[in-house]
Design a protein around this motif. Structure first.
Motif, PDB file in Angstrom:
ATOM      1  N   ALA A 138       0.836  -1.197   0.000  1.00 24.22           N
ATOM      2  CA  ALA A 138       0.000   0.000   0.000  1.00 24.22           C
ATOM      3  C   ALA A 138       0.871   1.249   0.000  1.00 24.22           C
ATOM      4  N   ASP A 139       0.578   2.199  -0.900  1.00 24.13           N
ATOM      5  CA  ASP A 139       1.269   3.485  -0.847  1.00 24.13           C
ATOM      6  C   ASP A 139       0.516   4.381   0.135  1.00 24.13           C
ATOM      7  N   ALA A 140       0.970   5.609   0.271  1.00 29.79           N
ATOM      8  CA  ALA A 140       0.390   6.506   1.276  1.00 29.79           C
ATOM      9  C   ALA A 140      -1.116   6.673   1.057  1.00 29.79           C
ATOM     10  N   ASP A 141      -1.521   6.923  -0.189  1.00 31.71           N
ATOM     11  CA  ASP A 141      -2.927   7.182  -0.486  1.00 31.71           C
ATOM     12  C   ASP A 141      -3.813   5.980  -0.164  1.00 31.71           C
ATOM     13  N   SER A 142      -3.430   4.828  -0.697  1.00 36.78           N
ATOM     14  CA  SER A 142      -4.285   3.667  -0.493  1.00 36.78           C
ATOM     15  C   SER A 142      -4.266   3.231   0.969  1.00 36.78           C
ATOM     16  N   ALA A 143      -3.142   3.437   1.639  1.00 35.94           N
ATOM     17  CA  ALA A 143      -3.088   3.113   3.063  1.00 35.94           C
ATOM     18  C   ALA A 143      -4.129   3.932   3.827  1.00 35.94           C
TER      19      ALA A 143
END
Lengths: 252, 252
Positions: free
Chosen positions: A202-207
DNA sequence: AAGTGGTCTAGACCACCTG
DNA sequence: AGGTGGTCTAGACCACTTA
């Protein structure tokens, strides 16, 4: 009337691939389906009717319909008739979604539309959808939630040409499956799809979307859906949470 | 001779589910297949031969065989006969493996057996395979490599009762598909399988196996395979690298 | 040439649904 | 009762393989 084999040897050298009568009938039916002669959910003429029309026996029409039913283009209902397949009036809300709760609970997922906008196709999207870079596309972003927890984040690209008046209002109003709306409002029926599945962090956004730590493994599902004539009409990139759910598949 | 419907209404209240003749024939054929009357790869009697034997018309036998062929239990070959399906003489080494290189290269993966031992079934494994906890199982661990890089790590559990003399030597010697060996040596033919797919983070062991950092997202594929009579006979837990490869799936 | 699966027909009848 | 899909038959012929 369709002639089966007599005219075959007229062709040049190459074998010209023998095609049985029922397959030619199937071709004619497919053409009519594609042309929208019968709309999704409607009855098509009876087997005897079609047999008379094509001047073949009922059994031959039957075999053609058998194959179309196996491909989910038609649905047979004993005693009632043969119908054009549809995503509406289907008991399942998410026809192609293979995600299942580990608990096995049959709870329906809730939709939450995040965005619906027009944009220009990037290189990847254009290539997948058979468009030119810069062509108009509709982009949707949405969540699917199991109760309160988001389990799927989808990003969807549709050819602008096929979905002229698609708006978030239309989507918000609609109750049934999204593919049913596509059929009814835009005449685009999804027939089959191919998926490419990966695990990624997960990147920052999806996290943030999922409320998990960045780096958490997520399932990445890229789906390309096709309508009649193997024409790609939807590209979808999904992120699935698989700590409480899993993607199920059947091999044979 | 099999009677189709005349005796139906004799049953008590419940409808007693009408079963057409061809489905009864299918049942008889399935029974013979399951009993091993014809071995994988062998021809079965011709349609006319079977029709005479069962005292029905060829068309009826044909329809029964149609369904068995659709379920991958039989394979028809025009002009030659109908054969019992087999994992041997199949052009694909890995029949059920859906992993594909992103590059699309059709390179065959290499096997490397890491371990082959007998053990006692834990709770999970026993439940999946329909055994009792503590029952004997065979455990395999192996790698699949694309060139030099490992892309799959499999952990395989088999019921000890069905695979009495399976050893690493037997496995090492065998060239073809593992499922072909199971058929030929143990009389266990895999027919279909169910998979549950997740994304998870590499732990220390798997990270080392793949040569990646711990925490790297990997695809986890749990496969349960069934033989005749829906009997589960193999549990498999696979870890797939999906930075250079992906799991492909087809929806319809 | 002979044997096997594959196609096609015409007709009879059965199972199921709707009016 | 009448229409639709579903089953079954008997026979003819075609396409493909093997000998």
């Amino acid at each position: 009337m369709v002639h089966s084999s007599s005219s075959r040897s007229a062709a040049a050298g190459s074998a010209a691939a023998f095609s049985p009568l029922y397959r030619q009938i199937k071709g004619l039916l497919t053409r009519d389906l594609q042309a929208g002669l019968w709309k999704p959910g409607e009855v098509i003429p009876s087997e005897f009717e079609l047999a008379a029309r094509f001047k073949v026996s009922q059994g031959t029409v039957r075999k053609a319909i058998d194959e179309l039913a196996a491909e989910n283009l038609l649905v047979r209902r004993q005693g009632r008739g043969t119908f054009v397949a549809t995503h509406a009036e289907q008991n399942t809300q998410y026809r192609f979604l293979r995600l299942t709760s580990d608990a096995g609970g049959r709870r329906e997922l809730q939709r939450r539309l995040l965005e619906c906008k027009r944009a220009r196709a990037g290189v990847d999207v254009a290539r997948a959808l058979g468009l030119k870079t810069g062509d108009s596309v509709v982009v949707l972003r949405r969540l699917l939630l199991d109760g309160e927890t988001p389990v799927v984040f989808d990003e969807i690209w549709l050819p602008g040409r096929d979905f002229k008046n698609l708006s978030s209002e239309r989507l918000a109003l609609y109750r049934g499956p999204m593919y049913a709306l596509f059929e009814a409002e835009f005449g685009v029926r999804m027939i089959r799809a191919e998926e490419k599945i990966r695990a990624l962090a997960a990147d920052a956004d999806s996290a943030q979307l999922f409320g998990v730590a960045p780096g958490t493994p997520l399932l990445s599902v890229e789906r390309l859906s096709f309508t009649y004539g193997e024409r790609p009409v939807e590209l979808r990139r999904g992120l699935y949470r698989t700590d409480t759910h899993h993607y199920r598949n059947e091999l044979s």
